[in-house]
Design an enzyme around this catalytic site. Structure first.
Site, PDB file in Angstrom:
ATOM      1  N   GLU A 190      55.983 -16.395 -33.167  1.00  0.00           N
ATOM      2  CA  GLU A 190      56.615 -15.120 -32.807  1.00  0.00           C
ATOM      3  C   GLU A 190      57.725 -15.371 -31.789  1.00  0.00           C
ATOM      4  O   GLU A 190      57.478 -15.924 -30.710  1.00  0.00           O
ATOM      5  CB  GLU A 190      55.572 -14.162 -32.203  1.00  0.00           C
ATOM      6  CG  GLU A 190      56.178 -12.854 -31.720  1.00  0.00           C
ATOM      7  CD  GLU A 190      55.199 -12.000 -30.914  1.00  0.00           C
ATOM      8  OE1 GLU A 190      55.673 -11.176 -30.115  1.00  0.00           O
ATOM      9  OE2 GLU A 190      53.972 -12.163 -31.073  1.00  0.00           O
ATOM     10  N   LYS A 231      47.691  -5.677 -32.778  1.00  0.00           N
ATOM     11  CA  LYS A 231      47.844  -6.505 -31.595  1.00  0.00           C
ATOM     12  C   LYS A 231      47.155  -5.771 -30.447  1.00  0.00           C
ATOM     13  O   LYS A 231      47.359  -4.563 -30.274  1.00  0.00           O
ATOM     14  CB  LYS A 231      49.334  -6.695 -31.313  1.00  0.00           C
ATOM     15  CG  LYS A 231      49.673  -7.296 -29.963  1.00  0.00           C
ATOM     16  CD  LYS A 231      51.178  -7.516 -29.887  1.00  0.00           C
ATOM     17  CE  LYS A 231      51.604  -7.927 -28.491  1.00  0.00           C
ATOM     18  NZ  LYS A 231      52.911  -8.581 -28.471  1.00  0.00           N
ATOM     19  N   ARG A 281      63.649 -10.545 -26.481  1.00  0.00           N
ATOM     20  CA  ARG A 281      63.831 -10.288 -25.043  1.00  0.00           C
ATOM     21  C   ARG A 281      65.075 -10.982 -24.499  1.00  0.00           C
ATOM     22  O   ARG A 281      65.346 -10.903 -23.308  1.00  0.00           O
ATOM     23  CB  ARG A 281      62.595 -10.755 -24.259  1.00  0.00           C
ATOM     24  CG  ARG A 281      61.328 -10.032 -24.658  1.00  0.00           C
ATOM     25  CD  ARG A 281      60.168 -10.439 -23.790  1.00  0.00           C
ATOM     26  NE  ARG A 281      58.899 -10.047 -24.385  1.00  0.00           N
ATOM     27  CZ  ARG A 281      57.716 -10.287 -23.845  1.00  0.00           C
ATOM     28  NH1 ARG A 281      57.647 -10.924 -22.680  1.00  0.00           N
ATOM     29  NH2 ARG A 281      56.613  -9.917 -24.440  1.00  0.00           N
TER      30      ARG A 281
END
Length: 212
Positions: free
Chosen positions: A45, A133, A49
């Site tokens: 993943e 998640k 950001r």
């Protein structure tokens, strides 16, 4: 179970730990991903950001054999669509928003949406999501909290992320409702900055040896 859920589970079951990466420099993305794959961590993943994130997803998707690259920190439909266009094979969001759910409905790429409370889990189950998640895992109550959800919310499985390390990963992986965990410890900033890909492969191998 939907085809998208089956696809997502097949990716998450590749390994006990999904590396959660913040890529500052696109030049490091491919060697970093190759080092992780060499250590046995194929599902990766890359979080949105940094300005380099989408280019990093694109590079890993195009150049790293054996990698299943996903995009994380997806906060809106625009991010979702950009990540899919870049080559993401799965999408991860820290929580959920109507725009993200709408984009996911219209896409063939599976979404792993975040939840931290029983109400959020129930809302996502009503929307057709059984694989979630759990974020931020340690701060939201940890493995004990997630274990408490396993009976009333049976049938839901989680990938806990947030505050997880080699030391506490097994606390989560031993739970019946956990499919894998997400962690950033397999790619420490200092090793990435130094280009110590062998060191990262070693950390990945240790993580891959954990029992899911």
């Amino acid at each position: 179970m939907s085809a998208k859920t089956e696809t997502l589970l097949s990716i998450l079951k590749l390994q006990p730990v999904v590396p959660v990466l913040i890529v500052e420099d696109v030049a490091s993305a491919v060697p970093l991903a190759r080092a992780l794959v060499a250590g046995g961590l194929k599902a990766i993943e890359i979080t949105l950001r940094t300005p380099a994130a989408l280019d990093a997803v694109k590079a890993v998707a195009a150049e790293v054999e054996g990698a299943h690259v996903g995009a994380g920190t997806i906060l809106n439909a625009r991010d979702f669509e950009a990540a899919v266009k870049a080559g993401s094979t799965f999408i991860v969001s820290p929580g959920v928003a109507p725009g993200v759910l709408a984009a996911a409905r219209d896409s063939a790429v599976p979404l792993l949406p975040g939840a931290a409370t029983a109400s959020e889990v129930m809302t996502l189950r009503e929307a057709g999501y059984d694989v979630l998640k759990f974020f931020p895992a340690e701060q939201a109550g940890g493995a004990a909290y997630l274990k408490a959800l396993s009976s009333p919310l049976a049938g839901t499985v989680f990938c806990p992320t947030g505050g997880i390390s080699l030391k506490n990963a097994n606390d989560y992986l031993s739970l019946p409702n956990v499919v894998c965990v997400g962690g950033s410890w397999v790619a420490p900033k200092e090793l990435v900055a130094a280009g110590d890909w062998a060191g990262i492969t070693k950390l990945a191998s240790e993580a891959a040896a954990l029992k899911a």
